[in-house]
Design a protein around this motif. Sequence first.
Motif, short mmCIF file in Angstrom:
data_model
loop_
_atom_site.label_atom_id
_atom_site.label_comp_id
_atom_site.label_asym_id
_atom_site.label_seq_id
_atom_site.Cartn_x
_atom_site.Cartn_y
_atom_site.Cartn_z
N HIS A 1 7.52 3.44 -58.62
CA HIS A 1 8.16 3.59 -59.93
C HIS A 1 8.49 5.06 -60.21
O HIS A 1 9.57 5.40 -60.71
CB HIS A 1 7.23 3.07 -61.03
CG HIS A 1 7.02 1.59 -61.01
ND1 HIS A 1 8.05 0.69 -60.91
CD2 HIS A 1 5.88 0.85 -61.08
CE1 HIS A 1 7.57 -0.55 -60.94
NE2 HIS A 1 6.25 -0.47 -61.03
N PHE A 2 7.53 5.93 -59.90
CA PHE A 2 7.64 7.35 -60.21
C PHE A 2 8.81 8.01 -59.48
O PHE A 2 9.62 8.71 -60.10
CB PHE A 2 6.31 8.03 -59.84
CG PHE A 2 6.34 9.54 -59.92
CD1 PHE A 2 6.16 10.18 -61.14
CD2 PHE A 2 6.50 10.31 -58.79
CE1 PHE A 2 6.17 11.56 -61.22
CE2 PHE A 2 6.52 11.68 -58.85
CZ PHE A 2 6.36 12.32 -60.08
N ILE A 3 8.90 7.78 -58.18
CA ILE A 3 9.89 8.51 -57.38
C ILE A 3 11.31 8.10 -57.76
O ILE A 3 12.22 8.94 -57.82
CB ILE A 3 9.63 8.32 -55.87
CG1 ILE A 3 10.38 9.39 -55.06
CG2 ILE A 3 9.98 6.93 -55.42
CD1 ILE A 3 9.91 10.79 -55.31
N ILE A 4 11.53 6.81 -58.06
CA ILE A 4 12.87 6.37 -58.46
C ILE A 4 13.20 6.87 -59.87
O ILE A 4 14.34 7.25 -60.16
CB ILE A 4 13.00 4.84 -58.38
CG1 ILE A 4 12.78 4.37 -56.94
CG2 ILE A 4 14.37 4.40 -58.88
CD1 ILE A 4 13.77 4.95 -55.94
N SER B 1 5.06 20.64 -63.95
CA SER B 1 6.42 20.49 -64.44
C SER B 1 6.37 19.73 -65.76
O SER B 1 5.70 20.15 -66.70
CB SER B 1 7.29 19.79 -63.40
OG SER B 1 8.63 19.70 -63.82
N GLU B 2 7.00 18.58 -65.85
CA GLU B 2 7.06 17.85 -67.12
C GLU B 2 6.19 16.61 -67.12
O GLU B 2 6.24 15.82 -68.07
CB GLU B 2 8.52 17.46 -67.39
CG GLU B 2 9.14 16.61 -66.29
CD GLU B 2 10.65 16.43 -66.45
OE1 GLU B 2 11.26 17.26 -67.15
OE2 GLU B 2 11.19 15.47 -65.88
N THR B 3 5.38 16.40 -66.09
CA THR B 3 4.59 15.17 -65.95
C THR B 3 3.10 15.48 -65.98
O THR B 3 2.63 16.40 -65.31
CB THR B 3 4.94 14.44 -64.65
OG1 THR B 3 6.33 14.14 -64.62
CG2 THR B 3 4.15 13.14 -64.52
N LEU B 4 2.36 14.68 -66.74
CA LEU B 4 0.91 14.77 -66.78
C LEU B 4 0.35 13.78 -65.76
O LEU B 4 0.64 12.58 -65.83
CB LEU B 4 0.38 14.43 -68.17
CG LEU B 4 -1.14 14.45 -68.36
CD1 LEU B 4 -1.67 15.88 -68.24
CD2 LEU B 4 -1.52 13.85 -69.71
N TYR B 5 -0.45 14.26 -64.82
CA TYR B 5 -1.08 13.41 -63.80
C TYR B 5 -2.54 13.20 -64.20
O TYR B 5 -3.28 14.17 -64.40
CB TYR B 5 -0.99 14.06 -62.42
CG TYR B 5 0.42 14.30 -61.96
CD1 TYR B 5 1.10 13.36 -61.19
CD2 TYR B 5 1.11 15.47 -62.30
CE1 TYR B 5 2.41 13.57 -60.78
CE2 TYR B 5 2.42 15.70 -61.89
CZ TYR B 5 3.06 14.74 -61.13
OH TYR B 5 4.35 14.95 -60.73
N THR B 6 -2.94 11.93 -64.34
CA THR B 6 -4.29 11.64 -64.81
C THR B 6 -4.99 10.62 -63.92
O THR B 6 -4.36 9.76 -63.30
CB THR B 6 -4.26 11.08 -66.25
OG1 THR B 6 -3.52 9.85 -66.27
CG2 THR B 6 -3.62 12.06 -67.21
N GLU C 1 3.88 10.57 -67.89
CA GLU C 1 2.53 10.50 -67.30
C GLU C 1 2.53 9.61 -66.07
O GLU C 1 3.19 8.58 -66.04
CB GLU C 1 1.52 9.98 -68.33
CG GLU C 1 0.08 9.98 -67.81
CD GLU C 1 -0.93 9.50 -68.85
OE1 GLU C 1 -2.12 9.37 -68.50
OE2 GLU C 1 -0.52 9.27 -70.01
N PHE C 2 1.78 10.03 -65.06
CA PHE C 2 1.50 9.23 -63.87
C PHE C 2 -0.01 9.02 -63.87
O PHE C 2 -0.78 9.97 -63.65
CB PHE C 2 1.94 9.99 -62.62
CG PHE C 2 1.76 9.24 -61.32
CD1 PHE C 2 2.87 8.82 -60.60
CD2 PHE C 2 0.50 8.95 -60.82
CE1 PHE C 2 2.71 8.13 -59.40
CE2 PHE C 2 0.33 8.26 -59.63
CZ PHE C 2 1.45 7.86 -58.92
N ALA C 3 -0.45 7.81 -64.14
CA ALA C 3 -1.88 7.53 -64.33
C ALA C 3 -2.40 6.55 -63.30
O ALA C 3 -1.76 5.54 -63.01
CB ALA C 3 -2.14 6.99 -65.73
N TYR D 1 -0.32 3.26 -64.34
CA TYR D 1 0.99 3.14 -64.96
C TYR D 1 1.75 4.45 -64.81
O TYR D 1 1.17 5.52 -64.58
CB TYR D 1 0.88 2.78 -66.44
CG TYR D 1 0.03 3.72 -67.26
CD1 TYR D 1 0.59 4.85 -67.87
CD2 TYR D 1 -1.34 3.50 -67.45
CE1 TYR D 1 -0.17 5.71 -68.62
CE2 TYR D 1 -2.11 4.35 -68.19
CZ TYR D 1 -1.54 5.47 -68.79
OH TYR D 1 -2.31 6.32 -69.52
N VAL D 2 3.08 4.33 -64.88
CA VAL D 2 3.98 5.47 -64.98
C VAL D 2 4.65 5.36 -66.34
O VAL D 2 5.35 4.38 -66.61
CB VAL D 2 5.02 5.47 -63.85
CG1 VAL D 2 6.12 6.49 -64.12
CG2 VAL D 2 4.35 5.77 -62.52
#
Length: 418
Positions: free
Chosen positions: A22-25, A50-55, A35-37, A64-65
Amino acid sequence: MNTIIAFILMFGLIVFVHEFGHFIIAKKTGMLVREFAIGFGPKIFSIKKSETLYTIRILPMGGYVRVAGDDPEIIELKPGQHIGLTFNDQQKVQQIIINNKAKYPNAHVIEVESADLSHDLIIKGVLVGEEQLMSYPVAEDADYVMDETATQIAPYNRQFGSKNKRQRAMQLFAGPLMNFVLTVILFFILGAAQGIPVEEARLGEIQPNSPAETAGFQTGDEILSINDQSISQWVEFQAIVRESPEQELTMVVDRAGEQQELNVMPRTEQIEDITVGQIGVMPYVEKSLAKAIPFSITETYEWSKMIFESVIMLVTGQFSIDMLGGPVAIYDATDQIVQTGFWNFINWTAALSVNLGIINLLPLPALDGGRLLFIGIEAVRGKPISSEKEGLVHFIGFALLMLLMIIVTWNDIQRLFM
C-alpha cells in the motif's frame, strides 16, 4: 519464548509486506502517507522521516498505512478564528498555529476571514490590530500545529480521492499482491533449500527405527506396486499406506534397475484425531533452483485454491463458523509448528501470507476488496458513491469484522483451554 518471538516475527513480516505494498504505490502516485504502522494500540516506537511517521504499536495483530483523504481532514479554519502564521524562505505559510500562540513569538497572528487548504492553498485574514485584508499563500508541505504537535496539511492533489480509478485500485490491490509475492518467495526458498518433491512414488529419507528401515527400504527406491496394485504417483502410495495401519503390505520396488519385493506393516499414528498408517519415509526430492521457481508458483496457486474453496464452503454453510481459527488458534498452531523445525515454520508463514492476501481481497466492507468494489461501482455508474455513505458502510463492516474476531477468539479459547 521461542514461540512468542516466532509469532511476532511471522506476523510482523506478513503485515509489513502487506502494508509496504500500500505504502509504495501511495508514494509512487503522489499520495501523502501520514503514518506507516505495524500493530495496533499505543505506540512503543516511532520515528518521522520526511512526511511520514513510522510506528510500531503494542498489539502485533495487523497494521495500517494512513493516507491523506482516507479520513476527513481535521483542519478547519473558521471565519473570526485567531491563528498564528510562520513563513518559509519563499514567504509562504509554513506553520499554521492553532493554539498556544504565545510560544511562537515570531508568528504573525491574524483573524481568519476565509481559507482554502485543499485547492487554492491560501488564507485570507487581517493582522490582529490592523484593518487591511491580506492574502497569505500556503506551502504545499505546510504544517498546522495543535497543542505544539505538527501535522502536515494535505492539498487535494495529495489525497487518495484525487487520484484516478486505476491509481486508487492499484494502491488498494498492492497490499494483497505483496502477500502473494512473499508467499512465492518463501516457497522458492523452501524448494531451493529442501528440494522439490518428485511426483513418482520414489522414497527419500528413511526414518531411523521405522517400519520402512526394518523392512529394508532404501533412499531412491521407486515403488512399482502394492499388493499387486500398480503404483506410479507418490499420492497413490501415500494413500494406501495411510489407509492400512497394522496391515502387512507387499511392495515391489525398483532399486537401481532391479526389482525387489519387500513386506512392511505400517504403524498406527494419530493425526488430528484420525488414525492413519505410516512407515516412516519422506518423498524423494530434487534440489534445483530452476525447478524451485515453478514449484513456488504451483504451491502458491494450490494454497490459494484451497483457501478460496474454504471461503466458498463457509459462505454456503458447508462448515460452521465454529471451525474458524483466530489469533489464539494461530498462536497455538505456531507453537506446535515451531517445535517441528525452521522449514515447517517458513511453510506456515507462506500459508498465512497467502491467506491474508485472499481474505483482504474479499468484497467485504472495510477490507481492501470492499474498497475495490466501490471503485468498480464508480466505474460502472460513472460517478463515485458519496464519501459519507461509503464511510458508513465501511464503519459498519469494520464493526461486524471486530464482532466476528471476538466470536472466533472466544471459540479458540473454549476449544484450547476449556
